[in-house]
Design an enzyme around this catalytic site. Structure first.
Site, short mmCIF file in Angstrom:
data_model
loop_
_atom_site.label_atom_id
_atom_site.label_comp_id
_atom_site.label_asym_id
_atom_site.label_seq_id
_atom_site.Cartn_x
_atom_site.Cartn_y
_atom_site.Cartn_z
N GLU A 1 -7.03 -58.41 -13.70
CA GLU A 1 -7.49 -57.46 -14.15
C GLU A 1 -6.57 -57.00 -15.19
OE1 GLU A 1 -5.64 -56.83 -10.02
OE2 GLU A 1 -6.45 -58.14 -9.66
N GLY B 1 -8.76 -61.72 -5.07
CA GLY B 1 -8.99 -60.33 -4.10
C GLY B 1 -9.92 -60.30 -3.26
N ASN C 1 2.98 -60.35 -6.22
CA ASN C 1 1.74 -59.42 -6.79
C ASN C 1 1.78 -58.63 -6.34
OD1 ASN C 1 1.25 -57.81 -9.36
ND2 ASN C 1 -0.36 -59.56 -9.23
N GLU D 1 -5.33 -68.66 -12.06
CA GLU D 1 -6.18 -67.66 -10.79
C GLU D 1 -7.28 -68.03 -11.79
OE1 GLU D 1 -2.94 -64.96 -9.09
OE2 GLU D 1 -3.49 -63.76 -10.72
N SER E 1 -6.33 -65.15 -3.36
CA SER E 1 -6.48 -65.27 -2.31
C SER E 1 -5.69 -66.20 -1.18
CB SER E 1 -8.15 -65.83 -1.14
OG SER E 1 -9.24 -64.38 -2.19
N LYS F 1 1.05 -55.34 -7.86
CA LYS F 1 -0.35 -55.20 -8.29
C LYS F 1 0.27 -53.42 -7.60
CE LYS F 1 -3.42 -57.96 -7.20
NZ LYS F 1 -5.14 -59.25 -7.54
N HIS G 1 -2.54 -61.22 -16.71
CA HIS G 1 -3.14 -60.97 -15.15
C HIS G 1 -4.77 -61.01 -15.91
CE1 HIS G 1 -4.49 -60.00 -11.32
NE2 HIS G 1 -3.77 -60.53 -10.27
#
Ligand code: PGA
Length: 311
Positions: free
Chosen positions: A154, A229, A60, A223, A269, A62, A152
């Site tokens: 985010e 991150g 991904n 996730e 991560s 991003k 996701h």
């Protein structure tokens, strides 16, 4: 995967309910003692004969990468995978999800390479219309995408996507003939408050809103938000618990065959080093990788780590 089940193992599984209803996943050649079999009945422990699923590792990007970057990245990744393809056994799926404007370009590039597919990071739930700034999954399909990341954290946290929106997006993506990589996971406060399973159960209703014949193609990515991150990946035990909970929930809602057929990735991560152990966790079929996927060789190494058979 265990290949010998004793009464003590059944007692331990009965005490351990963090991953939902007690269950022991075993390989097909497992020996279960007579005492263990009897105890399973009386303690309500399920013995589940797990099956082998095709691993998947997805990058991904991003909001990173440009045209030149993509070009270099794909050729580097492709040669890395070619050099290491002897390890790939029955094969695995490798997915690269760049930003929208690069999807068609990436799909064109990988059409001449073996073993890499392209995904998008989001899609809207309508086929076309007055939805300024949105992208239709049907257009993504035309551009050569095979997968779309949906839900996701985010998107949920920064762009207000709810379980309702995610459900509609999942439906549109499967209707367009694409495969959703459906993300779910708890945040730090939810984990601290012991609400992980409840949060995941609520998010899973998006999957259950799909007709079963469409739902079976979905790939789930667990996730935990606090691990994304941050460099603070979940422990193998935490990952195993949630994966067990996910499969148990799918078993109850859609049956054993469905639950054992669906792939579950871990994301948060993942890197070149920790992926080696994450790949060995029972029930984990691959990874969704953010930061560490931006270097082709590092991502290639992670892919290779998921080709090592589980013990
Ligand atoms: P990370 O991101 O690997 O950088 O933690 C994972 C993701 O957001 O999918």
């Amino acid at each position: 995967m265990r290949n010998f089940i004793t009464a003590d193992m059944v007692r331990a599984a009965a005490r351990d309910t963090k991953g939902g209803k007690p269950a022991i996943y075993v390989g097909k050649d497992t020996t279960i003692t007579a005492e263990a079999k009897d105890l399973c009945g009386s303690l309500g422990v399920r013995i589940i004969f797990d099956v082998k699923r095709r691993p998947m590792v997805a990058a991904n990007f991003k909001m990173n990468g440009g045209i030149g970057f993509l070009d270099r990245y794909l050729s580097e990744l492709s040669s890395y995978l070619k050099q290491n393809s002897a390890n790939f056994g029955d094969g695995l799926d490798v997915v690269v999800a760049p930003p929208f404007p690069l999807v068609a370009l990436a799909a064109g590039t990988v059409s001449g390479m073996k073993g890499i597919d392209i995904g998008a990071q989001n899609a809207y739930f309508k086929e076309s219309g007055a939805f300024t700034g949105e992208v239709s999954p049907w257009l993504l399909k035309e551009c050569g995408a095979k997968y779309v990341i949906i839900g996701h954290s985010e998107r949920r946290a920064l762009f207000g996507e709810t379980t309702g929106t995610v459900s509609k997006k999942l439906r549109a993506v499967v209707d367009a003939g694409l495969i959703p990589i459906f993300c779910l996971g708890e945040n730090r406060d939810e984990r601290k408050a012991g609400r992980t399973n409840a949060v995941i159960a609520e998010m899973l209703t998006s999957l259950y809103s799909l007709p079963m014949d469409l739902a079976k193609n979905v790939v789930i990515a667990y996730e935990p938000v606090w691990a994304i991150g941050t460099g603070d990946n979940a422990t193998n035990e935490q990952i195993a618990e949630v994966v067990k909970f996910l499969r148990g929930s799918m078993m109850d809602n859609l049956g054993v065959d469905f639950a054992l057929g669906i792939r579950i990735l871990y994301g948060g991560s993942v890197n070149e080093t920790n992926s080696f152990d994450i790949a060995k966790i029972d029930g984990v079929d691959g990874a969704l990788v953010g930061g560490a996927s931006l270097k082709a060789a590092a991502f290639g190494k992670i892919v290779c780590n998921f080709t090592v058979p589980k013990q």
